[in-house]
Design a protein around this motif. Sequence first.
Motif, PDB file in Angstrom:
ATOM      1  N   THR A  86       3.600  14.782  -7.508  1.00 59.62           N
ATOM      2  CA  THR A  86       3.304  14.364  -6.148  1.00 59.62           C
ATOM      3  C   THR A  86       3.178  12.840  -6.106  1.00 59.62           C
ATOM      4  O   THR A  86       2.464  12.259  -6.919  1.00 59.62           O
ATOM      5  CB  THR A  86       1.979  14.990  -5.675  1.00 59.62           C
ATOM      6  OG1 THR A  86       2.099  16.411  -5.778  1.00 59.62           O
ATOM      7  CG2 THR A  86       1.667  14.603  -4.244  1.00 59.62           C
ATOM      8  N   PRO A  87       3.868  12.184  -5.194  1.00 60.41           N
ATOM      9  CA  PRO A  87       3.741  10.718  -5.106  1.00 60.41           C
ATOM     10  C   PRO A  87       2.307  10.313  -4.811  1.00 60.41           C
ATOM     11  O   PRO A  87       1.575  11.014  -4.109  1.00 60.41           O
ATOM     12  CB  PRO A  87       4.680  10.360  -3.940  1.00 60.41           C
ATOM     13  CG  PRO A  87       5.603  11.522  -3.808  1.00 60.41           C
ATOM     14  CD  PRO A  87       4.830  12.727  -4.243  1.00 60.41           C
ATOM     15  N   ILE A  89       1.307   7.784  -3.036  1.00 57.42           N
ATOM     16  CA  ILE A  89       1.209   7.396  -1.633  1.00 57.42           C
ATOM     17  C   ILE A  89       2.405   7.976  -0.890  1.00 57.42           C
ATOM     18  O   ILE A  89       3.548   7.817  -1.311  1.00 57.42           O
ATOM     19  CB  ILE A  89       1.177   5.863  -1.480  1.00 57.42           C
ATOM     20  CG1 ILE A  89      -0.073   5.301  -2.182  1.00 57.42           C
ATOM     21  CG2 ILE A  89       1.174   5.452  -0.012  1.00 57.42           C
ATOM     22  CD1 ILE A  89      -0.165   3.803  -2.158  1.00 57.42           C
ATOM     23  N   THR A  90       2.132   8.651   0.238  1.00 60.54           N
ATOM     24  CA  THR A  90       3.209   9.271   1.018  1.00 60.54           C
ATOM     25  C   THR A  90       3.295   8.662   2.409  1.00 60.54           C
ATOM     26  O   THR A  90       3.861   9.271   3.317  1.00 60.54           O
ATOM     27  CB  THR A  90       2.965  10.783   1.130  1.00 60.54           C
ATOM     28  OG1 THR A  90       1.683  11.014   1.727  1.00 60.54           O
ATOM     29  CG2 THR A  90       3.013  11.444  -0.238  1.00 60.54           C
ATOM     30  N   GLY A  91       2.701   7.475   2.597  1.00 60.15           N
ATOM     31  CA  GLY A  91       2.682   6.854   3.920  1.00 60.15           C
ATOM     32  C   GLY A  91       3.952   6.082   4.221  1.00 60.15           C
ATOM     33  O   GLY A  91       5.011   6.302   3.638  1.00 60.15           O
ATOM     34  N   PRO A 100       9.730   4.941   4.619  1.00 61.61           N
ATOM     35  CA  PRO A 100       8.683   5.445   3.711  1.00 61.61           C
ATOM     36  C   PRO A 100       8.112   4.317   2.840  1.00 61.61           C
ATOM     37  O   PRO A 100       8.764   3.297   2.603  1.00 61.61           O
ATOM     38  CB  PRO A 100       9.418   6.483   2.860  1.00 61.61           C
ATOM     39  CG  PRO A 100      10.656   6.816   3.621  1.00 61.61           C
ATOM     40  CD  PRO A 100      11.029   5.592   4.367  1.00 61.61           C
ATOM     41  N   TYR A 101       6.902   4.544   2.380  1.00 61.33           N
ATOM     42  CA  TYR A 101       6.252   3.585   1.484  1.00 61.33           C
ATOM     43  C   TYR A 101       7.074   3.441   0.212  1.00 61.33           C
ATOM     44  O   TYR A 101       7.500   4.425  -0.390  1.00 61.33           O
ATOM     45  CB  TYR A 101       4.841   4.060   1.165  1.00 61.33           C
ATOM     46  CG  TYR A 101       4.122   3.213   0.148  1.00 61.33           C
ATOM     47  CD1 TYR A 101       3.519   2.023   0.517  1.00 61.33           C
ATOM     48  CD2 TYR A 101       4.039   3.609  -1.191  1.00 61.33           C
ATOM     49  CE1 TYR A 101       2.843   1.233  -0.407  1.00 61.33           C
ATOM     50  CE2 TYR A 101       3.375   2.835  -2.118  1.00 61.33           C
ATOM     51  CZ  TYR A 101       2.784   1.656  -1.722  1.00 61.33           C
ATOM     52  OH  TYR A 101       2.122   0.887  -2.639  1.00 61.33           O
ATOM     53  N   ASP A 102       7.304   2.186  -0.181  1.00 63.73           N
ATOM     54  CA  ASP A 102       8.113   1.891  -1.374  1.00 63.73           C
ATOM     55  C   ASP A 102       7.198   1.270  -2.425  1.00 63.73           C
ATOM     56  O   ASP A 102       6.789   0.113  -2.294  1.00 63.73           O
ATOM     57  CB  ASP A 102       9.253   0.934  -1.011  1.00 63.73           C
ATOM     58  CG  ASP A 102      10.238   0.734  -2.163  1.00 63.73           C
ATOM     59  OD1 ASP A 102       9.857   0.959  -3.332  1.00 63.73           O
ATOM     60  OD2 ASP A 102      11.392   0.340  -1.893  1.00 63.73           O
ATOM     61  N   ALA A 133      -1.373   7.833   7.543  1.00 64.18           N
ATOM     62  CA  ALA A 133      -1.166   8.986   6.666  1.00 64.18           C
ATOM     63  C   ALA A 133      -2.149   9.007   5.496  1.00 64.18           C
ATOM     64  O   ALA A 133      -2.676  10.063   5.137  1.00 64.18           O
ATOM     65  CB  ALA A 133       0.274   9.003   6.147  1.00 64.18           C
ATOM     66  N   VAL A 134      -2.392   7.856   4.902  1.00 64.28           N
ATOM     67  CA  VAL A 134      -3.243   7.824   3.703  1.00 64.28           C
ATOM     68  C   VAL A 134      -4.684   7.457   4.022  1.00 64.28           C
ATOM     69  O   VAL A 134      -5.570   7.642   3.188  1.00 64.28           O
ATOM     70  CB  VAL A 134      -2.677   6.840   2.665  1.00 64.28           C
ATOM     71  CG1 VAL A 134      -1.292   7.260   2.241  1.00 64.28           C
ATOM     72  CG2 VAL A 134      -2.666   5.417   3.204  1.00 64.28           C
TER      73      VAL A 134
END
Length: 218
Positions: A86-87, A89-91, A100-102, A133-134
Amino acid sequence: MNRSARRARRSSIASAASAVSIGSIRSAGSVAAVTAAGVAVVVALAGCTGSTGAGAEASTPPPVPVSPTSPAAPSTPSSTAPSAPTPLITGMSAVDPTAPYDLDDALAWRERVEPLLPSEGVADGASIHQDDAVGRNLSSDNASIAPGTYVAYLVCRGNASYFFAVEQIDGPAILEGQCVDGVRTTTVDLPAGHLRYTLQSSGDPMDIVLRFAEQPAS
């Protein structure tokens, strides 16, 4: 039978009885004194009769047959595929709120701002991302900070507004506004140590680096 013959026969019987008693006592290992030949003969015979004494061999029971145990069936390996990591950060991106967050891009930005921050006397710090999101709130409580005067450094990116507050005895040290180029600072006085601070943001996603370092000597 004349008198001489009867005396000779009695002497022969007594000698035979005496011989039996002595041999029986020696073979039985007895140390008791025997005073009558008849008793000695009875004791010797008693020691030789029967087969259930201490020296008798015990009968061994026949072995009990044991049925063979069936071998356990080999376990079948699970066919479930491992889940993908699971990443962290998914924001969304602080540079482009529609993307998406890079993580690689965020790490590269942090390396670029690192020369703007102190590297000596550092006592605490954080490097985080905030969005809807986060989460938009960060709280920190570090009781291991030694008493002293520190400088809080803040640098961020993204079209976001933030509110940063550090607890002090005479009121919080506050930094607030929007992310701009450069670093913002505030002095924090902690005579009893124990660093507590909060960071809140609103608007677009935001990347931010915080650092606390000892105040340089004047």
